[in-house]
Design a protein around this motif. Structure first.
Motif, short mmCIF file in Angstrom:
data_model
loop_
_atom_site.label_atom_id
_atom_site.label_comp_id
_atom_site.label_asym_id
_atom_site.label_seq_id
_atom_site.Cartn_x
_atom_site.Cartn_y
_atom_site.Cartn_z
N GLY A 37 -2.92 7.39 9.12
CA GLY A 37 -2.00 7.46 7.81
C GLY A 37 -3.01 6.95 6.75
N THR A 38 -2.55 7.48 5.57
CA THR A 38 -3.34 7.33 4.32
C THR A 38 -3.17 5.74 4.00
OG1 THR A 38 -3.40 9.43 3.58
CG2 THR A 38 -3.55 7.54 1.66
N ALA A 39 -1.75 5.40 4.00
CA ALA A 39 -1.54 3.87 3.45
C ALA A 39 -2.00 2.84 4.50
CB ALA A 39 0.07 3.80 3.53
N GLU A 40 -1.84 3.28 5.79
CA GLU A 40 -2.39 2.25 6.87
C GLU A 40 -3.76 2.17 6.82
OE1 GLU A 40 -3.32 2.86 11.78
OE2 GLU A 40 -2.17 4.30 10.82
N ILE A 41 -4.71 3.06 6.50
CA ILE A 41 -6.12 3.10 6.33
C ILE A 41 -6.53 2.00 4.96
CG2 ILE A 41 -8.41 4.11 6.41
CD1 ILE A 41 -7.09 3.94 9.09
N MET A 42 -5.95 2.78 4.18
CA MET A 42 -6.21 2.35 2.73
C MET A 42 -6.09 0.99 2.30
SD MET A 42 -6.10 5.95 0.28
CE MET A 42 -7.73 5.36 -0.74
N LEU A 43 -4.73 0.53 2.81
CA LEU A 43 -4.18 -0.84 2.48
C LEU A 43 -5.12 -1.91 3.50
CD1 LEU A 43 -0.37 -0.18 2.33
CD2 LEU A 43 -2.07 -0.72 0.47
N ALA A 44 -5.65 -1.54 4.58
CA ALA A 44 -6.38 -2.30 5.32
C ALA A 44 -7.73 -2.41 4.87
CB ALA A 44 -6.35 -1.79 6.84
N SER A 45 -8.20 -1.83 3.79
CA SER A 45 -9.74 -1.82 3.35
C SER A 45 -9.90 -2.30 1.91
CB SER A 45 -10.36 -0.48 3.76
OG SER A 45 -11.61 -0.53 3.20
N PRO A 46 -10.60 -3.31 1.72
CA PRO A 46 -10.76 -3.72 0.43
C PRO A 46 -11.68 -2.60 -0.26
CG PRO A 46 -11.04 -5.63 1.84
CD PRO A 46 -10.91 -4.43 2.66
N ALA A 47 -12.59 -1.88 0.58
CA ALA A 47 -13.54 -1.22 -0.20
C ALA A 47 -12.66 0.22 -0.57
CB ALA A 47 -14.68 -0.59 0.68
N PHE A 48 -11.75 0.55 0.37
CA PHE A 48 -11.26 1.94 0.15
C PHE A 48 -9.68 1.88 -0.70
CE2 PHE A 48 -14.07 3.23 3.91
CZ PHE A 48 -14.95 3.83 3.03
N ALA A 49 -9.18 0.73 -0.84
CA ALA A 49 -8.23 0.37 -1.55
C ALA A 49 -8.01 1.09 -3.12
CB ALA A 49 -7.68 -0.88 -1.66
N PRO A 50 -7.03 1.94 -3.48
CA PRO A 50 -6.96 2.08 -4.81
C PRO A 50 -6.57 1.16 -5.78
CG PRO A 50 -5.02 2.88 -3.67
CD PRO A 50 -5.92 2.41 -2.64
N GLN A 51 -6.68 1.19 -7.18
CA GLN A 51 -6.64 0.19 -7.94
C GLN A 51 -5.07 -0.48 -7.94
OE1 GLN A 51 -7.74 1.75 -11.85
NE2 GLN A 51 -9.59 0.41 -11.68
N VAL A 52 -4.05 0.47 -7.75
CA VAL A 52 -2.66 -0.06 -7.80
C VAL A 52 -2.48 -0.89 -6.50
CG1 VAL A 52 -0.31 0.59 -7.47
CG2 VAL A 52 -1.62 1.80 -9.12
N ALA A 53 -3.02 -0.71 -5.40
CA ALA A 53 -2.81 -1.44 -4.17
C ALA A 53 -3.45 -2.71 -4.39
CB ALA A 53 -3.68 -0.50 -3.06
N LYS A 54 -4.86 -2.85 -5.01
CA LYS A 54 -5.30 -4.01 -5.44
C LYS A 54 -4.50 -5.03 -6.33
CE LYS A 54 -9.94 -2.45 -4.69
NZ LYS A 54 -11.29 -1.98 -5.39
N VAL A 55 -3.84 -4.40 -7.14
CA VAL A 55 -3.13 -5.21 -8.04
C VAL A 55 -1.80 -5.66 -7.62
CG1 VAL A 55 -1.70 -4.96 -10.34
CG2 VAL A 55 -3.74 -3.88 -10.29
N LEU A 56 -1.23 -4.89 -6.48
CA LEU A 56 0.19 -5.26 -6.04
C LEU A 56 0.25 -5.68 -4.65
CD1 LEU A 56 2.46 -2.33 -7.61
CD2 LEU A 56 1.98 -4.70 -8.39
N ALA A 57 -1.07 -5.68 -3.82
CA ALA A 57 -1.26 -6.22 -2.79
C ALA A 57 -0.46 -7.88 -2.53
CB ALA A 57 -2.60 -6.61 -2.15
N PRO A 58 0.09 -8.14 -1.54
CA PRO A 58 0.26 -7.21 -0.31
C PRO A 58 1.29 -6.04 -0.27
CG PRO A 58 1.40 -9.18 0.41
CD PRO A 58 1.05 -9.42 -1.22
N ALA A 59 2.09 -5.68 -1.09
CA ALA A 59 3.04 -4.70 -1.14
C ALA A 59 2.25 -3.26 -1.10
CB ALA A 59 3.92 -4.73 -2.57
N PRO A 60 3.01 -2.41 -0.03
CA PRO A 60 2.29 -1.30 0.25
C PRO A 60 2.41 -0.22 -0.62
CG PRO A 60 4.56 -1.34 1.40
CD PRO A 60 4.26 -2.72 0.57
#
Length: 539
Positions: A502-525
């Motif tokens: 799933g999109t969230a599963e893969i992108m949240l697990a990867s610093p390279a493929f994480a979108p900007q919002v995920a990087k700002v609010l990590a670890p929130a999904p």
């Protein structure tokens, strides 16, 4: 270093001038970012810097453009070649040799540099851009992203004082884009090179820019600091949208700045869950690929990949440049080489391998828009391409044009496809392919040349296709598009699938493929500003 003095550019088609009475100055050692919607005049501004406008593009130029004291009216591009290096949107169209090493040396040969200097600069550039392993490769065997890095390197070897880049990261994976931008930033800071850079993916570049030139599309140019200009325009990267949503002033331009101010936003989101993913697909796939193998001389591009694609789903195919994404798409569609494996697409008379069908029939099962969409366009006008697509597919007249208007409204029908911008050419090629109404649509880097508005329209169209029961596969480096649109992400490395989920599963697990919002609010999904808007303002 660069001065525009009351510059107006008009073309022979009689349309409004892309530049109208523009006066600005770009100082030595500045990194100047040029932004605006597709067709707003960014390429015209860039081409005016080295005299391509009007010496090679036609039209008329009123006013004066001077570069390092030289008037571009009296000094055509060949006279500015020692000062201005230019990399266009389509790297392959600018290559003049056969291999990477030859291309890096070609510009220096034209400047009559000594062989010892040429050899040293070639080695420095190979290391600077991380392409040393490509030195002996034929240019046409490289991926789009690799070609783009070589094109930048071919300009850098001449040590220009001004570097003009038209969407330099559009075909690069996130890590490669960071490497190229880091190299460009070093040129600015360490060597005082003046860089004028046009880019649609502002999230990648804006934090490095000293100034932003925004073209609203009426011929004017807004000039100022990136934060000031972006505060007053509707063309903004996710971080700026996030800052507006949270009420931050000044707006953040980097993930670091946003994270430092995100504490209150995290507290507001505490206990709120992102939207649930779309329901799982039907058990029966629309397309089944088994043990796909693609080889090129000296390399295995796809190494035994299995892939099941289901109706109504949007699948993102990701991975670094050269990981095999494009080769896999061409092998699945049937037009490209396939040295092993099978493909079966569900049809009314049973499963069909599109690779065994004539091209016209294969398009009815699997449609493919390549990285260079102009390869699909061969007629004299936009209207002729649309009419031909209708005839070839037996569709009612006007079908292709209606699809095109969803992607690029009001595109002149009498315009030659090669006179379109990259984004407009992509829209036309996509409309041509969709006219056949294939159940599976493969798109290779589909957002190259698209601004944020056009990208939203594109995403809406793709979602409509999926909701209508089609399968859409996007081979892309655009992590923000994937976060917004994809139901599933498949990651390739060295021709093999290394992640699938799933999109969230893969992108949240990867610093390279994480979108900007995920990087700002990590670890929130959280992945997108749209998700946050729905959560904070349900009405």
């Amino acid at each position: 270093m660069i001065t525009f003095d009351r510059v107006t550019v008009r073309y022979a088609d009689g349309g409004p001038p892309p530049l109208r009475n523009v006066t600005l100055r770009i100082e030595e050692g500045e990194l100047c970012l040029v932004a605006g919607r597709t067709g707003a005049g960014k390429s015209t501004l860039l081409r005016a810097v080295n005299g391509l406008v009007p010496h090679f593009t036609g039209g008329t130029l009123h006013g004066t453009v001077t570069v390092d004291g030289r008037d571009t009216r009296r000094h055509p591009p060949r006279d500015l070649a020692d000062t201005v290096g230019v990399v266009g949107q389509d790297p392959l169209s600018g290559f003049v040799t056969d291999t990477v090493e030859e291309e890096l040396a070609y510009g220096m040969e034209q400047l009559a540099l000594p062989p010892a200097v040429m050899r040293k600069r070639v080695e420095e550039t190979l290391d600077l851009l991380g392409i040393a392993e490509l030195r002996g490769r034929a240019l046409r065997t490289l991926s789009g992203g690799q070609q783009q890095r070589v094109a930048i390197g071919a300009v850098l070897t001449s040590h220009p004082r001004v570097l003009v880049l038209d969407e330099p990261t559009s075909a690069l994976d996130p890590t490669a884009a960071e490497d190229v931008l880091a190299a460009v930033t070093r040129l600015v800071h360490d060597l005082g090179v003046t860089v004028v850079l046009a880019e649609h993916r502002l999230e990648r570049v804006v934090q490095y820019a000293d100034r932003l030139l925004y073209l609203p599309g009426d011929g004017r140019v807004r000039d100022g600091s990136p934060a000031e200009v972006l505060a007053g325009v509707d063309l903004a990267p996710p971080l700026v949208q996030l800052g507006r949503l949270a009420g931050w002033t000044p707006l953040p331009l980097s993930v670091r700045d946003a994270r430092r101010r995100a504490g209150e936003l995290r507290r507001r989101l505490d206990g709120v869950d992102p939207p649930a993913p779309r329901p799982a697909p039907d058990a029966t796939p629309t397309l089944t690929a088994r043990r796909i193998v693609v080889r090129y001389p000296g390399t295995v591009a796809v190494a035994g990949v299995d892939l099941d694609l289901h109706a109504g789903r949007v699948v993102a195919l990701m991975g670094r440049n050269g990981s095999g994404k494009s080769s896999l798409l061409w092998a699945v569609q049937g037009s490209g080489p396939r040295h092993g494996g099978t493909v079966a697409v569900a049809g009314p008379d049973g499963p069909v391998d599109p690779g065994t069908l004539p091209p016209g029939r294969a398009r009815r099962y699997v449609g493919l828009v390549p990285q260079t969409p102009g390869d699909l366009l061969y007629l004299e006008t936009v209207d002729a391409e649309c009419a031909q697509a209708d005839r070839e597919t037996g569709s009612p007249a006007g079908t292709c044009r209606r699809l095109l208007d969803q992607l690029a409204p009001a595109l002149p029908g009498d315009r030659h496809p090669r006179d379109l911008s990259e984004g407009q050419r992509l829209a036309l090629a996509l409309a041509v392919q969709l006219t056949a109404a294939p159940p599976v649509v493969l798109l290779d880097e589909p957002t190259r040349g698209l601004d944020y508005h056009a990208k939203r329209q594109f995403a809406a169209l793709v979602r409509e296709l999926a909701d209508a029961g089609r399968t859409v596969v996007l081979a892309t480096h655009d992590v923000e598009l994937v976060a917004t649109l994809a139901d599933r992400v498949v990651v390739l490395a060295d021709g093999e699938v290394v992640a699938d989920g799933g999109t969230a599963e893969i992108m949240l697990a990867s610093p390279a493929f994480a979108p900007q919002v995920a990087k700002v609010l990590a670890p929130a999904p959280w992945l997108t500003v749209e998700q946050l808007t729905s959560a904070l303002d349900p009405a």
